[in-house]
Design a protein around this motif. Structure first.
Motif, mmCIF file in Angstrom:
data_model
loop_
_atom_site.group_PDB
_atom_site.id
_atom_site.type_symbol
_atom_site.label_atom_id
_atom_site.label_comp_id
_atom_site.label_asym_id
_atom_site.label_seq_id
_atom_site.Cartn_x
_atom_site.Cartn_y
_atom_site.Cartn_z
ATOM 1 N N PRO A 1 8.656 5.963 3.937
ATOM 2 C CA PRO A 1 9.826 5.232 4.446
ATOM 3 C C PRO A 1 10.925 5.136 3.392
ATOM 4 O O PRO A 1 10.655 4.902 2.219
ATOM 5 C CB PRO A 1 9.251 3.852 4.784
ATOM 6 N N ARG A 2 12.159 5.313 3.834
ATOM 7 C CA ARG A 2 13.285 5.324 2.889
ATOM 8 C C ARG A 2 13.532 3.931 2.332
ATOM 9 O O ARG A 2 13.700 3.754 1.138
ATOM 10 C CB ARG A 2 14.537 5.845 3.598
ATOM 11 N N ALA B 1 10.332 -1.579 5.331
ATOM 12 C CA ALA B 1 9.182 -1.086 6.091
ATOM 13 C C ALA B 1 7.932 -1.883 5.759
ATOM 14 O O ALA B 1 7.160 -2.273 6.646
ATOM 15 C CB ALA B 1 8.957 0.397 5.785
ATOM 16 N N GLY B 2 7.718 -2.151 4.463
ATOM 17 C CA GLY B 2 6.530 -2.899 4.068
ATOM 18 C C GLY B 2 6.523 -4.316 4.605
ATOM 19 O O GLY B 2 5.503 -4.801 5.113
ATOM 20 N N VAL C 1 1.113 0.133 -0.258
ATOM 21 C CA VAL C 1 1.598 1.375 -0.861
ATOM 22 C C VAL C 1 3.102 1.284 -1.122
ATOM 23 O O VAL C 1 3.588 1.718 -2.177
ATOM 24 C CB VAL C 1 1.268 2.579 0.039
ATOM 25 N N SER C 2 3.842 0.709 -0.196
ATOM 26 C CA SER C 2 5.291 0.550 -0.388
ATOM 27 C C SER C 2 5.577 -0.337 -1.594
ATOM 28 O O SER C 2 6.492 -0.065 -2.385
ATOM 29 C CB SER C 2 5.925 -0.047 0.867
ATOM 30 N N TRP C 3 4.787 -1.378 -1.749
ATOM 31 C CA TRP C 3 4.980 -2.317 -2.857
ATOM 32 C C TRP C 3 4.680 -1.645 -4.195
ATOM 33 O O TRP C 3 5.452 -1.768 -5.148
ATOM 34 C CB TRP C 3 4.094 -3.532 -2.644
ATOM 35 N N MET C 4 3.575 -0.931 -4.276
ATOM 36 C CA MET C 4 3.250 -0.248 -5.518
ATOM 37 C C MET C 4 4.312 0.794 -5.865
ATOM 38 O O MET C 4 4.674 0.966 -7.037
ATOM 39 C CB MET C 4 1.879 0.423 -5.405
ATOM 40 N N THR C 5 4.830 1.472 -4.858
ATOM 41 C CA THR C 5 5.872 2.463 -5.096
ATOM 42 C C THR C 5 7.140 1.801 -5.621
ATOM 43 O O THR C 5 7.798 2.320 -6.535
ATOM 44 C CB THR C 5 6.173 3.240 -3.802
ATOM 45 N N VAL D 1 15.632 -7.088 -0.521
ATOM 46 C CA VAL D 1 14.402 -6.691 0.167
ATOM 47 C C VAL D 1 14.722 -5.673 1.259
ATOM 48 O O VAL D 1 14.014 -4.689 1.440
ATOM 49 C CB VAL D 1 13.679 -7.923 0.756
ATOM 50 N N ARG D 2 15.797 -5.915 2.000
ATOM 51 C CA ARG D 2 16.157 -4.999 3.082
ATOM 52 C C ARG D 2 16.673 -3.662 2.556
ATOM 53 O O ARG D 2 16.496 -2.627 3.191
ATOM 54 C CB ARG D 2 17.235 -5.619 3.981
#
Length: 433
Positions: A286-287, A292-293, A332-336, A402-403
């Motif tokens: 996700p961009r 997304a997360g 995964v989004s958070w770690m990225t 965040v957004r």
């Protein structure tokens, strides 16, 4: 053979090199041992003559030092070579679990001894930010999401397998043998981590001491609005979900669903969901990472709502599966995002503040679960847990950072502190030279 070996070469992260394989293998081994040992410790307490309250004391003895030493563990991991911190942590875990196993097998384990040894194991786990910082420094930016998804999938598989293996072993033999296996797992993991190559990590510049490192980590943490906002959100989300699933879930299963087996099936469905979410994130990038997360945090309210109804077993398993898949999308989004936005030399400290904020309210929430049920009723308490998840998740979406935090597909200069890369061209941010 590690999880990375099971994936075709074309699907592997480009930096799934020796370090990545060693870290993944060590995490799988400790995950298998630890998740079995958690069950074994509870049965060891009961078989020594303890009751449910004693089981709770031993569980609290593991959590308390974890919360107490997390921030110190993160600062130490950024000050000292991370692989040495991990080896020392694994050594402490190995010794404490080995002594615990010996006492249980000898039939002479006392409550205070089990609490002390479990507390030592929790202290070792407080230094886990070293492993997270090392993992993030190993993978390349472009392939980070796939690497983190594969790593988390391996971890979730180890959690499911460890719990199943531990339960089967306890049914066939003394729980002390499961604790002994856990001690051996920590020994093997420590040995693997001792072979990590740290030549690519810049030497740490001399600092002003541990307190100065903690203050520096705190400034990094509070200087990024998206970071502290999401951690504040998760301090409530994790507490609410923890109270619902650790306290109310077993009670609903006992009183409404026919016993422990349905709740075990629901937890298994959650585990399968996390595997599915990790597989999804190996392909989906996700961009807008945190948008997304965060949207995928809303489904975490479903298990509490399902228990409040309560749903039949099939329905409860369905919502647990969905929530498991959703939390992996967030994870995964958070770690990225952390990998992309946080300087390498501060990753462990920031990770420690993240962990601390996420788990700090769990002991309070679980302690208050019983009194809240007595005052308001179990169904109302569960609806309250679901409402808290929805409210704080909705609130964090009002934070522009965040957004708008956007995945960067090519190496770029560091973004200015507190200002993530905008999703819109006109939101271009200042750069550090």
């Amino acid at each position: 053979m590690t999880a990375a070996d099971l994936v075709p070469p074309s699907a592997r992260p480009s930096r799934a090199d020796r370090n990545y394989r060693l870290l993944t293998a060590a995490a799988i081994i400790t995950g298998l041992g630890t998740n079995g040992a958690l069950i074994a410790a509870a049965f060891a307490v009961l078989e020594s003559g303890g009751d449910a309250g004693d089981v709770g004391l031993v569980a609290a003895a593991r959590t308390a030092p974890l919360v107490l030493f997390l921030l110190i563990g993160g600062a130490v991991a950024d000050r000292l070579p991370r692989h040495r911190v991990m080896v020392a942590s694994n050594t402490l875990n190995c010794v404490s679990q080995a002594v615990f196993a010996w006492l249980v097998l000898a039939g002479d384990a006392r409550l205070w001894q089990m609490m002390v040894l479990t507390a030592l194991c929790g202290t070792g786990q407080a230094f886990n930010p070293a492993a997270e910082g090392m993992l993030m420094s190993t993978v390349s930016g472009e392939q980070a999401s796939r690497a983190f998804a594969l790593f988390r999938m391996s971890m979730q598989g180890a959690a499911i397998g460890g719990a199943a293996l531990g339960g089967a072993m306890i049914a066939a033999m003394d729980p002390g043998w499961v604790l002994a296996v856990d001690a051996a797992a920590f020994a093997v993991a420590g040995a693997l981590r001792s072979f990590l190559d740290v030549s690519h990590i810049p030497a740490r510049a001399p600092g002003g001491g541990l307190l100065a490192d903690l203050r520096d980590g705190w400034r990094e943490f509070v200087g990024r609005t998206w970071l502290w906002a999401v951690v504040a959100q998760f301090s409530v989300v994790v507490a609410a979900v923890g109270a619902a699933e650790a306290v109310y879930g077993p009670l609903v299963a006992r009183d409404e669903l026919g016993g422990a087996r349905p709740w075990g099936l629901a937890l298994a469905a959650f585990g399968v969901g996390t595997l599915g979410g990790a597989v999804l994130m190996m392909r989906w990038k996700p961009r807008r990472l945190l948008l997304a997360g965060t949207l995928c945090v809303f489904p975490l309210a479903l298990p509490s709502a399902g228990l409040a109804v309560p749903l039949p077993v099939a329905g409860l398993c369905a919502v647990m599966f969905v929530s498991g898949a959703a939390i992996e999308v967030f994870g995964v989004s958070w770690m990225t995002a952390l990998h992309q936005e946080i300087p390498e030399e501060k990753l462990s400290r920031v990770s420690a503040y993240d962990w601390f904020g996420s788990v700090a309210m769990v002991p309070l929430a679980t302690a208050l679960a019983g009194p809240v049920e007595s005052l308001a009723g179990r169904s109302q308490a569960l609806w309250g847990c679901a409402a808290l998840v929805v409210l704080v998740t909705g609130a964090v979406l009002f934070v522009p950072d965040v957004r708008n935090l956007t995945r960067r597909t090519a190496p770029t200069e560091l973004v200015a502190r507190g200002t993530p890369a905008s999703a819109d061209a006109e939101g271009a941010v200042g750069r550090l030279g």
